[in-house]
Design a protein around this motif. Structure first.
Motif, PDB file in Angstrom:
ATOM      1  N   PHE A 133     -15.016   7.695   2.902  1.00 42.72           N
ATOM      2  CA  PHE A 133     -13.773   7.082   2.218  1.00 42.72           C
ATOM      3  C   PHE A 133     -12.276   6.689   3.009  1.00 42.72           C
ATOM      4  N   LEU A 134     -12.276   7.072   4.116  1.00 45.08           N
ATOM      5  CA  LEU A 134     -11.039   7.039   5.051  1.00 45.08           C
ATOM      6  C   LEU A 134     -10.751   5.644   5.205  1.00 45.08           C
ATOM      7  N   LEU A 135     -11.806   4.623   5.137  1.00 48.13           N
ATOM      8  CA  LEU A 135     -11.611   3.190   5.178  1.00 48.13           C
ATOM      9  C   LEU A 135     -10.981   2.795   3.906  1.00 48.13           C
ATOM     10  N   ALA A 136     -11.325   3.150   2.770  1.00 44.31           N
ATOM     11  CA  ALA A 136     -10.716   2.865   1.609  1.00 44.31           C
ATOM     12  C   ALA A 136      -9.056   3.428   1.608  1.00 44.31           C
ATOM     13  N   GLY A 137      -8.971   4.497   1.945  1.00 46.28           N
ATOM     14  CA  GLY A 137      -7.617   5.124   2.387  1.00 46.28           C
ATOM     15  C   GLY A 137      -6.751   4.140   3.175  1.00 46.28           C
ATOM     16  N   LEU A 138      -7.438   3.821   4.189  1.00 49.35           N
ATOM     17  CA  LEU A 138      -6.629   2.944   5.247  1.00 49.35           C
ATOM     18  C   LEU A 138      -6.090   1.656   4.665  1.00 49.35           C
ATOM     19  N   MET A 139      -7.225   0.853   3.756  1.00 51.75           N
ATOM     20  CA  MET A 139      -6.776  -0.143   3.038  1.00 51.75           C
ATOM     21  C   MET A 139      -5.659  -0.171   2.325  1.00 51.75           C
ATOM     22  N   ALA A 140      -5.564   0.987   1.452  1.00 56.98           N
ATOM     23  CA  ALA A 140      -4.512   1.424   0.581  1.00 56.98           C
ATOM     24  C   ALA A 140      -2.954   1.473   1.329  1.00 56.98           C
ATOM     25  N   LEU A 190      -1.510  -1.546  12.468  1.00 58.76           N
ATOM     26  CA  LEU A 190      -0.360  -2.600  12.440  1.00 58.76           C
ATOM     27  C   LEU A 190       0.211  -2.985  13.696  1.00 58.76           C
ATOM     28  N   LYS A 191      -0.038  -1.962  14.893  1.00 58.26           N
ATOM     29  CA  LYS A 191       0.383  -2.182  16.344  1.00 58.26           C
ATOM     30  C   LYS A 191      -0.640  -3.201  16.637  1.00 58.26           C
ATOM     31  N   ARG A 192      -1.817  -3.184  16.327  1.00 54.34           N
ATOM     32  CA  ARG A 192      -2.794  -4.160  17.150  1.00 54.34           C
ATOM     33  C   ARG A 192      -2.610  -5.314  16.002  1.00 54.34           C
ATOM     34  N   LYS A 193      -1.730  -5.400  15.207  1.00 52.93           N
ATOM     35  CA  LYS A 193      -1.473  -6.733  14.202  1.00 52.93           C
ATOM     36  C   LYS A 193      -2.673  -7.019  13.615  1.00 52.93           C
ATOM     37  N   LEU A 194      -3.574  -6.229  13.305  1.00 48.71           N
ATOM     38  CA  LEU A 194      -4.803  -6.395  12.259  1.00 48.71           C
ATOM     39  C   LEU A 194      -4.450  -6.799  11.026  1.00 48.71           C
ATOM     40  N   ASP A 195      -3.070  -6.494  10.525  1.00 44.27           N
ATOM     41  CA  ASP A 195      -2.939  -7.182   9.311  1.00 44.27           C
ATOM     42  C   ASP A 195      -2.471  -8.800   9.040  1.00 44.27           C
ATOM     43  N   LYS A 196      -2.261  -9.192  10.270  1.00 43.73           N
ATOM     44  CA  LYS A 196      -2.136 -10.764  10.450  1.00 43.73           C
ATOM     45  C   LYS A 196      -3.278 -11.434  10.087  1.00 43.73           C
ATOM     46  N   ASP A 197      -4.558 -10.886  10.466  1.00 47.01           N
ATOM     47  CA  ASP A 197      -5.572 -11.615  10.250  1.00 47.01           C
ATOM     48  C   ASP A 197      -5.730 -12.141   9.002  1.00 47.01           C
ATOM     49  N   PRO A 198      -6.281 -13.380   8.706  1.00 45.97           N
ATOM     50  CA  PRO A 198      -6.297 -14.061   7.367  1.00 45.97           C
ATOM     51  C   PRO A 198      -7.420 -13.081   6.382  1.00 45.97           C
ATOM     52  N   VAL A 199      -8.410 -12.544   6.956  1.00 43.71           N
ATOM     53  CA  VAL A 199      -9.199 -11.792   5.894  1.00 43.71           C
ATOM     54  C   VAL A 199      -8.515 -10.548   5.619  1.00 43.71           C
ATOM     55  N   ALA A 200      -8.030 -10.058   6.934  1.00 48.36           N
ATOM     56  CA  ALA A 200      -7.343  -8.814   6.441  1.00 48.36           C
ATOM     57  C   ALA A 200      -6.236  -8.835   5.192  1.00 48.36           C
ATOM     58  N   GLN A 201      -5.546  -9.974   5.446  1.00 45.30           N
ATOM     59  CA  GLN A 201      -4.644 -10.126   4.469  1.00 45.30           C
ATOM     60  C   GLN A 201      -5.012 -10.379   2.905  1.00 45.30           C
ATOM     61  N   ARG A 202      -6.119 -11.103   2.911  1.00 43.01           N
ATOM     62  CA  ARG A 202      -6.825 -11.062   1.545  1.00 43.01           C
ATOM     63  C   ARG A 202      -7.376  -9.625   1.110  1.00 43.01           C
ATOM     64  N   ARG A 203      -7.768  -8.834   2.173  1.00 39.36           N
ATOM     65  CA  ARG A 203      -8.285  -7.569   1.537  1.00 39.36           C
ATOM     66  C   ARG A 203      -6.981  -6.727   1.268  1.00 39.36           C
ATOM     67  N   LEU A 204      -5.858  -6.810   1.983  1.00 36.55           N
ATOM     68  CA  LEU A 204      -4.603  -6.132   1.666  1.00 36.55           C
ATOM     69  C   LEU A 204      -4.235  -6.519   0.309  1.00 36.55           C
ATOM     70  N   ALA A 205      -4.225  -7.890  -0.194  1.00 38.13           N
ATOM     71  CA  ALA A 205      -3.507  -8.460  -1.192  1.00 38.13           C
ATOM     72  C   ALA A 205      -4.456  -7.894  -2.493  1.00 38.13           C
ATOM     73  N   ALA A 206      -5.969  -7.786  -2.175  1.00 37.21           N
ATOM     74  CA  ALA A 206      -6.617  -7.212  -3.250  1.00 37.21           C
ATOM     75  C   ALA A 206      -6.385  -5.649  -3.470  1.00 37.21           C
ATOM     76  N   ARG A 231      -3.586  -4.259  -2.958  1.00 39.36           N
ATOM     77  CA  ARG A 231      -2.420  -4.086  -3.573  1.00 39.36           C
ATOM     78  C   ARG A 231      -2.488  -4.500  -5.143  1.00 39.36           C
ATOM     79  N   GLU A 232      -3.195  -5.523  -5.385  1.00 43.44           N
ATOM     80  CA  GLU A 232      -3.279  -5.884  -6.689  1.00 43.44           C
ATOM     81  C   GLU A 232      -4.044  -4.836  -7.466  1.00 43.44           C
ATOM     82  N   ARG A 233      -5.013  -4.159  -6.986  1.00 36.58           N
ATOM     83  CA  ARG A 233      -5.627  -2.842  -7.668  1.00 36.58           C
ATOM     84  C   ARG A 233      -4.536  -1.724  -7.714  1.00 36.58           C
ATOM     85  N   ILE A 234      -3.870  -1.534  -6.872  1.00 41.18           N
ATOM     86  CA  ILE A 234      -2.952  -0.395  -6.986  1.00 41.18           C
ATOM     87  C   ILE A 234      -1.821  -0.793  -8.078  1.00 41.18           C
TER      88      ILE A 234
END
Length: 320
Positions: free
Chosen positions: A10-17, A97-113, A115-118
């Motif tokens: 479940f750490l991955l789910a926590g990481l996404m949040a 964030l240091k590796r700029k993984l949040d800039k990847d388009p796929v990552a941004q969609r998952r982050l947005a999803a 955020r919407e759930r939260i």
């Protein structure tokens, strides 16, 4: 921290949040020392950023380790374990964030999803907390009490014997003043009731075999009826009391009422939002809306005490 800890799925789910929250908080002071909740306690710091007790409690609730609103002692083993996981989440999110993984388009969609759930969860919690209050719970409880039909309950004792001759002997002993309870323990063949003096507890006649219904229909409190034939032999029954069926208490009904009110509020909220929005479904299907959860009441709960149906009289603890 233990270096040999196993990786938690479940750490991955926590990481996404965590990433979603970090992404939405860009440009803000993420390391501020002001407590996010009144009376909150700083329990750790990760690279200078504070971890609060509320962060740990929220994670414990998300994992189902504690219920919403339940306390979590900061000195407990459970708190320390969940704190360890929250720290891991923050370290992973920071490195991502240091590796700029949040800039990847796929990552941004998952982050947005994420955020919407939260945000959706927060909206639901807000609406439910405002509507599902003590007044609403008590109001629905009283409403259902008025609508509920209360049957008559009987409390009785029984003696079951194998033959008409034995039943007649028992009847004569009772007529001579013998104790019903003592005779039940001595003579009754019904293993479920003999050792508690034949006590059947309170019941409604519709849950009993037909012979009991007919025999007890007009019996008064204190009256002994029988013997009459039953599936187990021949029964003699003493009516101890007659009363209206006792309604379920508020505390016993509370969990079902809360579930009903919660589901009702969520349904109304979604209906209003869908009514204001333009929703186009671009895939073919039967058009059926998702069904509600299995434990969501379909109608307002009926606070009516249920007694299991039995084929033969069963021992039941007497109600106060």
């Amino acid at each position: 921290m233990a270096a040999a800890r196993s990786f938690r799925p479940f750490l991955l789910a926590g990481l996404m949040a965590a990433l979603a929250l970090s992404f939405s908080a860009c440009g803000k002071d993420g390391g501020g020392e002001q407590a996010p909740e009144r009376g909150d306690q700083a329990v750790a710091r990760v690279d200078g950023k504070t971890v609060w007790a509320s962060d740990v409690k929220r994670e414990a609730v998300a994992q189902g380790l504690i219920g919403e609103g339940e306390p979590l002692d900061a000195s407990s083993e459970l708190f320390r374990r969940v704190l360890d996981e929250v720290v891991d989440q923050k370290l992973l999110a920071s490195e991502a964030l240091k590796r700029k993984l949040d800039k990847d388009p796929v990552a941004q969609r998952r982050l947005a999803a994420a955020r919407e759930r939260i945000l959706g969860d927060m909206l639901v919690e807000s609406v439910v907390s405002d509507a599902v209050n003590e007044n609403a719970i008590r109001g629905l409880y009283q409403e259902q009490l008025k609508l509920a039909k209360r049957s008559e309950e009987i409390r009785a004792r029984q003696i079951v014997v194998g033959t008409p001759a034995e039943a007649e002997q028992v009847r004569k002993l009772l007529a001579a003043g013998a104790s019903f309870e003592a005779l039940a323990m001595e003579r009754s063949t019904d293993a479920a009731t003999r050792f508690n003096g034949g006590d059947l507890g309170y019941f409604t006649t519709d849950v009993m075999p037909e012979a009991y219904d007919a025999a007890l229909k007009d019996a008064k409190a204190g009256q002994v009826v029988g013997p009459f034939a039953t599936e187990g032999g021949f029964a003699i029954v003493k009516v101890e009391d007659r009363r209206l069926e006792q309604p379920i208490t508020l505390e016993a009904a509370r969990p079902q009422i809360v579930r009903f009110l919660t589901y009702d509020q969520i349904r109304d909220l979604l209906e209003k939002l869908r009514g204001r929005a333009k929703v186009e479904v671009l895939v073919k299907g039967d058009g059926a809306r998702p069904v509600p959860p299995a434990d969501a009441p379909k109608a307002a709960p009926q606070p009516k005490t249920q007694t299991p149906t039995t084929q033969t009289p069963q021992a039941k603890g007497a109600q106060p």
